[in-house]
Design a protein around this motif. Structure first.
Motif, PDB file in Angstrom:
ATOM      1  N   GLU A   1      67.636  54.748  78.543  1.00 21.89           N
ATOM      2  CA  GLU A   1      69.364  55.238  78.553  1.00 21.89           C
ATOM      3  C   GLU A   1      70.247  54.451  79.358  1.00 21.89           C
ATOM      4  O   GLU A   1      71.263  54.208  78.952  1.00 21.89           O
ATOM      5  CB  GLU A   1      69.374  56.552  79.019  1.00 21.89           C
ATOM      6  N   ARG A   2      70.157  54.085  80.444  1.00 27.24           N
ATOM      7  CA  ARG A   2      70.874  53.279  81.231  1.00 27.24           C
ATOM      8  C   ARG A   2      71.070  51.800  80.458  1.00 27.24           C
ATOM      9  O   ARG A   2      72.061  51.590  80.461  1.00 27.24           O
ATOM     10  CB  ARG A   2      70.239  53.064  82.835  1.00 27.24           C
ATOM     11  N   LEU A   3      69.941  51.307  79.983  1.00 22.23           N
ATOM     12  CA  LEU A   3      70.164  49.860  79.607  1.00 22.23           C
ATOM     13  C   LEU A   3      70.634  50.181  78.023  1.00 22.23           C
ATOM     14  O   LEU A   3      71.676  49.069  77.635  1.00 22.23           O
ATOM     15  CB  LEU A   3      68.647  49.362  79.065  1.00 22.23           C
TER      16      LEU A   3
ATOM     17  N   ARG B   1      62.652  56.786  80.187  1.00 28.38           N
ATOM     18  CA  ARG B   1      63.610  57.190  79.318  1.00 28.38           C
ATOM     19  C   ARG B   1      64.929  57.093  80.092  1.00 28.38           C
ATOM     20  O   ARG B   1      65.809  56.570  79.510  1.00 28.38           O
ATOM     21  CB  ARG B   1      63.266  58.814  78.967  1.00 28.38           C
ATOM     22  N   ALA B   2      64.953  57.277  81.285  1.00 26.68           N
ATOM     23  CA  ALA B   2      66.373  57.188  81.926  1.00 26.68           C
ATOM     24  C   ALA B   2      66.579  55.717  81.917  1.00 26.68           C
ATOM     25  O   ALA B   2      67.840  55.429  82.041  1.00 26.68           O
ATOM     26  CB  ALA B   2      65.931  57.813  83.438  1.00 26.68           C
ATOM     27  N   ALA B   3      65.736  54.885  82.249  1.00 29.04           N
ATOM     28  CA  ALA B   3      66.074  53.330  82.477  1.00 29.04           C
ATOM     29  C   ALA B   3      66.374  52.953  81.220  1.00 29.04           C
ATOM     30  O   ALA B   3      67.472  52.096  81.010  1.00 29.04           O
ATOM     31  CB  ALA B   3      64.563  52.582  82.865  1.00 29.04           C
TER      32      ALA B   3
ATOM     33  N   GLU C   1      60.952  58.474  83.611  1.00 29.37           N
ATOM     34  CA  GLU C   1      61.541  57.607  84.293  1.00 29.37           C
ATOM     35  C   GLU C   1      61.845  56.365  83.362  1.00 29.37           C
ATOM     36  O   GLU C   1      63.116  55.762  83.441  1.00 29.37           O
ATOM     37  CB  GLU C   1      60.499  56.918  85.303  1.00 29.37           C
TER      38      GLU C   1
ATOM     39  N   GLY D   1      73.414  52.337  77.554  1.00 25.70           N
ATOM     40  CA  GLY D   1      74.545  52.039  78.085  1.00 25.70           C
ATOM     41  C   GLY D   1      75.181  50.832  78.538  1.00 25.70           C
ATOM     42  O   GLY D   1      76.357  50.711  78.151  1.00 25.70           O
ATOM     43  N   GLU D   2      74.380  50.080  79.286  1.00 23.79           N
ATOM     44  CA  GLU D   2      74.960  48.712  79.520  1.00 23.79           C
ATOM     45  C   GLU D   2      75.275  47.834  78.566  1.00 23.79           C
ATOM     46  O   GLU D   2      76.079  47.213  78.309  1.00 23.79           O
ATOM     47  CB  GLU D   2      73.969  48.031  80.394  1.00 23.79           C
TER      48      GLU D   2
END
Length: 196
Positions: free
Chosen positions: A51-53, A47-49, A45, A55-56
């Motif tokens: 990676e999303r961060l 890691r996904a957060a 979870e 990307g942003e």
């Protein structure tokens, strides 16, 4: 001295004694294993957060870069004008400094010349007042007048003295003539009396 006594009194109360616990390292090891399992379970979870961060943040950085390029292209002409104007300002400032130095030098020269002119004018005024000042001439005339007066008085005295000399010499001659005449008369009288 009192503070030493106070330190001696309080020192035993400040000492901390720890009891050695043999199970202490095992507790730390168990806590580390439980924390590792907790991290392992929450990692997907997180890691996904993350990676999303990432990307942003990457998108935001790209937006900022594109906006910066756009602003640079829009203001490239103004930036060139600013640099040209800045160079002109520096050149004008240098020219101003040189001109200010020249003005200062000229003001110093003007002041020196004004002082020299004042000195020359004062000397001319002094010479002019000496030339127009008739006091030496008046003193010379007064001296000549007193000399003439003294000369007249001397001539008068010379005249009086010469008159006295002539009159004395005439008296002497008359007295000598009278003496001679008396002597002659006396000689004649004596010759007459001898005749008789």
């Amino acid at each position: 001295m009192q503070w030493k006594l106070e330190v001696e009194r309080v020192a035993p109360k400040l000492r901390i004694t720890l009891a050695a616990d043999m199970r202490d390292w095992r507790q730390h090891l168990e806590a580390a294993h439980s924390n590792s399992q907790l991290l392992g379970s929450s990692w997907p979870e997180a890691r996904a957060a993350l990676e999303r961060l990432v990307g942003e943040v990457g998108a935001s950085v790209e937006k900022i870069d594109s906006r910066e390029r756009q602003l640079n292209s829009q203001f490239e002409g103004l930036l060139g004008q600013y640099q040209d104007t800045r160079q002109q300002l520096v050149a004008a400032q240098e020219q101003y400094n040189r001109t200010t130095e020249q003005i200062s030098e000229r003001n110093n020269e003007l002041h020196r010349l004004a002082v020299a002119l004042d000195d020359a004018m004062q000397q001319l005024d002094n010479k002019g007042s000496n030339l127009s000042d008739a006091s030496p001439l008046v003193r010379l005339k007064a001296a000549m007048s007193s000399l003439k007066t003294e000369l007249r008085q001397m001539e008068l005295r010379i005249g009086v003295v010469s008159h006295n000399l002539i009159s004395l010499s005439l008296r002497d001659k008359q007295a000598a003539l009278k003496d001679a005449a008396r002597k002659q008369q006396g000689a004649r009288d004596a010759g007459i009396t001898q005749l008789y």
